[in-house]
Design a protein around this motif. Structure first.
Motif, PDB file in Angstrom:
ATOM      1  N   THR A 115       0.850  -1.187   0.000  1.00  0.00           N
ATOM      2  CA  THR A 115       0.000   0.000   0.000  1.00  0.00           C
ATOM      3  C   THR A 115       0.883   1.234   0.000  1.00  0.00           C
ATOM      4  O   THR A 115       1.555   1.525   0.990  1.00  0.00           O
ATOM      5  CB  THR A 115      -0.931   0.009   1.225  1.00  0.00           C
ATOM      6  OG1 THR A 115      -1.758  -1.153   1.181  1.00  0.00           O
ATOM      7  CG2 THR A 115      -1.798   1.249   1.224  1.00  0.00           C
ATOM      8  N   VAL A 116       0.922   1.936  -1.098  1.00  0.00           N
ATOM      9  CA  VAL A 116       1.699   3.164  -1.240  1.00  0.00           C
ATOM     10  C   VAL A 116       0.770   4.350  -1.429  1.00  0.00           C
ATOM     11  O   VAL A 116       0.935   5.389  -0.792  1.00  0.00           O
ATOM     12  CB  VAL A 116       2.695   3.053  -2.419  1.00  0.00           C
ATOM     13  CG1 VAL A 116       3.407   4.377  -2.649  1.00  0.00           C
ATOM     14  CG2 VAL A 116       3.714   1.936  -2.164  1.00  0.00           C
ATOM     15  N   LEU A 117      -0.224   4.200  -2.304  1.00  0.00           N
ATOM     16  CA  LEU A 117      -1.190   5.261  -2.568  1.00  0.00           C
ATOM     17  C   LEU A 117      -2.425   5.077  -1.696  1.00  0.00           C
ATOM     18  O   LEU A 117      -2.824   3.957  -1.388  1.00  0.00           O
ATOM     19  CB  LEU A 117      -1.584   5.259  -4.045  1.00  0.00           C
ATOM     20  CG  LEU A 117      -0.443   5.448  -5.045  1.00  0.00           C
ATOM     21  CD1 LEU A 117      -0.981   5.378  -6.466  1.00  0.00           C
ATOM     22  CD2 LEU A 117       0.290   6.757  -4.815  1.00  0.00           C
ATOM     23  N   THR A 118      -3.033   6.180  -1.311  1.00  0.00           N
ATOM     24  CA  THR A 118      -4.224   6.149  -0.466  1.00  0.00           C
ATOM     25  C   THR A 118      -5.463   5.844  -1.307  1.00  0.00           C
ATOM     26  O   THR A 118      -5.450   6.012  -2.541  1.00  0.00           O
ATOM     27  CB  THR A 118      -4.421   7.493   0.229  1.00  0.00           C
ATOM     28  OG1 THR A 118      -4.762   8.487  -0.756  1.00  0.00           O
ATOM     29  CG2 THR A 118      -3.164   7.925   0.983  1.00  0.00           C
TER      30      THR A 118
ATOM     31  N   LEU B 159       8.977   9.689  -3.172  1.00  0.00           N
ATOM     32  CA  LEU B 159      10.387   9.338  -3.047  1.00  0.00           C
ATOM     33  C   LEU B 159      11.096  10.317  -2.116  1.00  0.00           C
ATOM     34  O   LEU B 159      10.689  11.471  -1.975  1.00  0.00           O
ATOM     35  CB  LEU B 159      11.068   9.339  -4.421  1.00  0.00           C
ATOM     36  CG  LEU B 159      10.468   8.412  -5.474  1.00  0.00           C
ATOM     37  CD1 LEU B 159      11.292   8.479  -6.754  1.00  0.00           C
ATOM     38  CD2 LEU B 159      10.367   6.978  -4.980  1.00  0.00           C
ATOM     39  N   ASP B 160      12.154   9.858  -1.515  1.00  0.00           N
ATOM     40  CA  ASP B 160      12.939  10.676  -0.603  1.00  0.00           C
ATOM     41  C   ASP B 160      13.769  11.698  -1.382  1.00  0.00           C
ATOM     42  O   ASP B 160      14.396  11.364  -2.393  1.00  0.00           O
ATOM     43  CB  ASP B 160      13.861   9.765   0.218  1.00  0.00           C
ATOM     44  CG  ASP B 160      14.746  10.542   1.152  1.00  0.00           C
ATOM     45  OD1 ASP B 160      15.935  10.735   0.820  1.00  0.00           O
ATOM     46  OD2 ASP B 160      14.255  10.968   2.215  1.00  0.00           O
TER      47      ASP B 160
ATOM     48  N   ARG C  16       8.904   1.590  -4.581  1.00  0.00           N
ATOM     49  CA  ARG C  16       7.704   2.382  -4.295  1.00  0.00           C
ATOM     50  C   ARG C  16       6.965   2.762  -5.584  1.00  0.00           C
ATOM     51  O   ARG C  16       5.732   2.857  -5.596  1.00  0.00           O
ATOM     52  CB  ARG C  16       8.062   3.613  -3.471  1.00  0.00           C
ATOM     53  CG  ARG C  16       8.419   3.258  -2.023  1.00  0.00           C
ATOM     54  CD  ARG C  16       8.782   4.479  -1.195  1.00  0.00           C
ATOM     55  NE  ARG C  16       7.719   5.453  -1.070  1.00  0.00           N
ATOM     56  CZ  ARG C  16       6.674   5.332  -0.234  1.00  0.00           C
ATOM     57  NH1 ARG C  16       6.539   4.244   0.523  1.00  0.00           N
ATOM     58  NH2 ARG C  16       5.759   6.279  -0.156  1.00  0.00           N
ATOM     59  N   ILE C  17       7.703   2.981  -6.652  1.00  0.00           N
ATOM     60  CA  ILE C  17       7.058   3.259  -7.938  1.00  0.00           C
ATOM     61  C   ILE C  17       6.316   2.022  -8.429  1.00  0.00           C
ATOM     62  O   ILE C  17       5.155   2.095  -8.847  1.00  0.00           O
ATOM     63  CB  ILE C  17       8.096   3.742  -8.972  1.00  0.00           C
ATOM     64  CG1 ILE C  17       8.534   5.169  -8.639  1.00  0.00           C
ATOM     65  CG2 ILE C  17       7.523   3.678 -10.388  1.00  0.00           C
ATOM     66  CD1 ILE C  17       9.644   5.701  -9.513  1.00  0.00           C
TER      67      ILE C  17
END
Length: 254
Positions: free
Chosen positions: A16-19, A38-39, A87-88
């Motif tokens: 789960t990365v996007l809400t 991204l950082d 993450r992408i």
């Protein structure tokens, strides 16, 4: 260099990365934004690699819209890490909800004071692919305020399928085909370093000119549904590809 990337090895499909709200906006508007995917520290490393890669291969030209270098994942290990960043890939998997392949990646550099916008256009007519879902990402490698040439979108235009190719150097190219869109809502999306936009292939978008003294460095990649076919051309997006082929290992499965 290996050409098969396992999403499950680095970025579980159920990550789960996007809400839920971000996912809903992608469906409703044709695009969504994650301002901190991204950082910023790692983006500084990616920015340096992108500039070095581009400067070694293509010099800036007066009045050009941008410097574009494609398939950088094949030529630079650092940039490969961005194309297949966990993450992408997790975000793309959330948005697509189906197996996807990389179509191509690219560096897009607007050099200082370039004076040229990438005018409103849809990407899908540029791609010689059979109909299929797509997810495009646009990553800010460095802060991108409005003055640097940030992205803008026209919500809902992902439903305007079937338009002919629009020329990014021509401000009225899209509106000559769809005059009503000239008066449609536009959303301007300045991003801090590490911010990412995601859009569908038919979503109309624009990036303004770079009016600053620093290069605007962006990274973009297009991911397409597994099983999509090439409908024209040859040797793109990988050597040996030809019309009628289903995209294969030259376009890694994520």
């Amino acid at each position: 260099m290996p050409t098969a990337i396992s999403a499950t090895a680095t970025s579980p499909a159920n990550a789960t990365v996007l809400t839920p709200g971000e996912l809903a906006r992608f469906e409703a508007d044709g695009f969504t934004v994650r301002p901190d995917l991204l950082d910023a520290g790692e983006c500084a490393r990616f920015r340096a690699a992108a500039l070095a890669y581009a400067d070694a291969r293509m010099q800036a030209k007066q009045g050009e819209v941008f410097r574009q270098l494609c398939q950088v994942w094949r030529g630079d290990e650092t940039l490969r890490g961005l194309t297949f960043h966990p993450r992408i890939l997790a975000a793309v998997s959330q948005l697509a909800t189906r197996p996807m392949r990389l179509y191509h990646d690219q560096i897009l550099i607007k050099d200082p004071r370039n004076g040229q916008a990438s005018e409103f256009h849809q990407d899908r007519p540029y791609w010689p692919l059979s109909p299929a879902p797509t997810v495009s990402i646009w990553v800010a490698l460095g802060d991108v305020p409005v003055e640097s040439g940030c992205m803008s979108f026209i919500p809902g235009t992902h439903r305007r399928t079937g338009l002919q190719l629009q020329v990014i150097q021509q401000a009225r190219s899209l509106f000559e085909q769809a005059p009503e869109l000239e008066w449609a809502e536009r959303r301007v999306v300045p991003l801090r370093s590490g911010g990412v936009t995601f859009h569908q292939g038919w979503t109309a978008h624009r990036a303004g000119p770079n009016e600053t003294d620093q290069p605007r460095v962006a990274f973009s990649a297009i991911y397409v549904e597994d099983g999509v076919k090439l409908v024209s051309g040859s040797d793109w997006p990988y050597p040996g590809a030809k019309a009628g082929d289903t995209l294969g290992e030259g376009c890694p499965l994520i």
